[in-house]
Design a protein around this motif. Structure first.
Motif, short mmCIF file in Angstrom:
data_model
loop_
_atom_site.label_atom_id
_atom_site.label_comp_id
_atom_site.label_asym_id
_atom_site.label_seq_id
_atom_site.Cartn_x
_atom_site.Cartn_y
_atom_site.Cartn_z
N ILE A 3 0.83 -1.20 0.00
CA ILE A 3 0.00 0.00 0.00
C ILE A 3 0.87 1.25 0.00
O ILE A 3 0.64 2.19 -0.77
CB ILE A 3 -0.94 0.00 1.22
N ILE A 58 -8.42 4.39 2.67
CA ILE A 58 -7.56 3.31 3.15
C ILE A 58 -7.57 3.27 4.68
O ILE A 58 -7.62 2.21 5.30
CB ILE A 58 -6.12 3.47 2.63
N LEU A 61 -10.68 1.58 5.92
CA LEU A 61 -10.63 0.14 5.75
C LEU A 61 -9.72 -0.53 6.77
O LEU A 61 -10.01 -1.62 7.26
CB LEU A 61 -10.16 -0.20 4.33
N GLN A 62 -8.63 0.16 7.13
CA GLN A 62 -7.67 -0.42 8.07
C GLN A 62 -7.89 0.04 9.51
O GLN A 62 -7.21 -0.46 10.41
CB GLN A 62 -6.24 -0.06 7.64
N ASN A 64 -6.92 2.77 10.77
CA ASN A 64 -5.61 3.27 11.19
C ASN A 64 -5.18 4.39 10.23
O ASN A 64 -5.31 4.23 9.01
CB ASN A 64 -4.59 2.14 11.17
N GLY A 123 3.49 1.01 9.49
CA GLY A 123 2.15 1.18 10.04
C GLY A 123 1.89 0.44 11.32
O GLY A 123 0.77 -0.01 11.57
#
Length: 313
Positions: A3, A58, A61-62, A64, A123
């Motif tokens: 990503i 994104i 979805l995460q 975070n 991340g």
């Protein structure tokens, strides 16, 4: 990891395609002809689509927001090359080379510090300030983060990088002020590097003491931190204000607005960090004493606490 590598591709591809189209024709088609005359406007469009919206999706979805922390170190590099390669760009070669080189050095230093702090993982965690906001606004955080995390940093990043645009709009020859700007920028990078390294070593030592079930050291007051409570912030401010000197020298002093906004932001962050320090019981007393004798940003000699002076009179 995938990503992180792929997210900037839409902006890069668009810019390279635009340059290709421009090179094929002496009269570029609309709307590129208009966009070619307004590089800052185009940079904002690309930032809004590629960072504000895509990073936000994104992040949803995460669950975070880690991407914006990583790309804070990358976006200025992308912007300086964007302004340099823009069809309307014109510049003195050595000034441009100096700013591009310094931006890369700054980015490498900050990226190294990011991965070192995160133990070389992508991340692993998000900024504690966003974590606090997530807990404070659990129901509305899904849309609030678009503005609190992405749009707000959109303004900061585009703003503080305005001197990179200014440098690539003038062919004024290199002079003494460019040398001064270079020294300021390098000084900021060096100060920030040593401050962050000292902070990293302090955190690592405390983690080791914790693993050994020993009491931690409540406060960092060695090295640069003996003379400033936030020498890392001071170094960062030196870097950005050094870029402003480059811009001022070519007649674009108005670009100081981005660094001024960033200074106000760091002032607010300084307050948040210090409030967090005094909220931790084991270090509150030590930090209050440290705060009473140590400069906030600019490194300076220790002063005598007011209470101590009163007792001696």
């Amino acid at each position: 990891m995938a990503i992180a590598f792929f997210v900037p591709i839409p902006s890069i591809v668009f810019h390279l395609t635009s340059l290709h189209c421009h090179s094929l024709s002496t009269d570029p088609p609309h709307p590129w002809k208009w966009l070619a005359q307004h590089p800052i406007f185009l940079a904002n469009i690309l930032f809004f689509i590629n960072v504000d919206l895509i990073f936000w999706l994104i992040g949803l979805l995460q669950a975070n927001t880690w991407l914006i922390d990583l790309y804070w170190t990358v976006i200025p590099v992308l912007l300086v090359h964007y302004y340099k390669t823009h069809p309307n760009g014109e510049y003195a070669l050595w000034r441009s080379r100096a700013v591009v080189f310094l931006t890369w050095v700054w980015s490498i230093r900050l990226t190294h510090n990011y991965f070192r702090r995160e133990r070389w993982e992508w991340g692993k965690r998000e900024d504690w300030r966003y974590n606090d906001l997530r807990k404070k606004f659990p129901r509305s955080w899904w849309w609030l983060q678009l503005f609190a995390v992405y749009v707000s940093q959109h303004a900061f990043l585009i703003g503080i990088c305005l001197p990179m645009y200014a440098v690539h709009t003038s062919k004024k020859p290199w002079n003494g002020w460019d040398s001064v700007a270079t020294i300021i920028c390098m000084s900021g990078i060096i100060v920030a590097y040593f401050a962050d390294t000292q902070l990293y070593n302090f955190v690592q030592k405390n983690n080791l003491l914790k693993d050994l079930s020993m009491p931690g050291i409540p406060n960092l007051d060695k090295g640069l931190w003996r003379y400033s409570r936030h020498p890392n912030y001071f170094g960062e401010l030196l870097w950005w204000w050094g870029l402003v000197v480059f811009a001022w020298n070519v007649g674009h002093g108005w670009t100081f607005i981005g660094s001024l906004l960033n200074t106000f932001c760091l002032a607010y962050v300084t307050v948040l960090v210090e409030q967090r320090m005094v909220s931790q019981e084991y270090r509150a007393k030590a930090f209050r004493e440290y705060k009473a004798t140590t400069s906030v940003w600019i490194p300076w000699f220790k002063c005598t606490p007011t209470r101590a002076k009163d007792k001696n009179t």
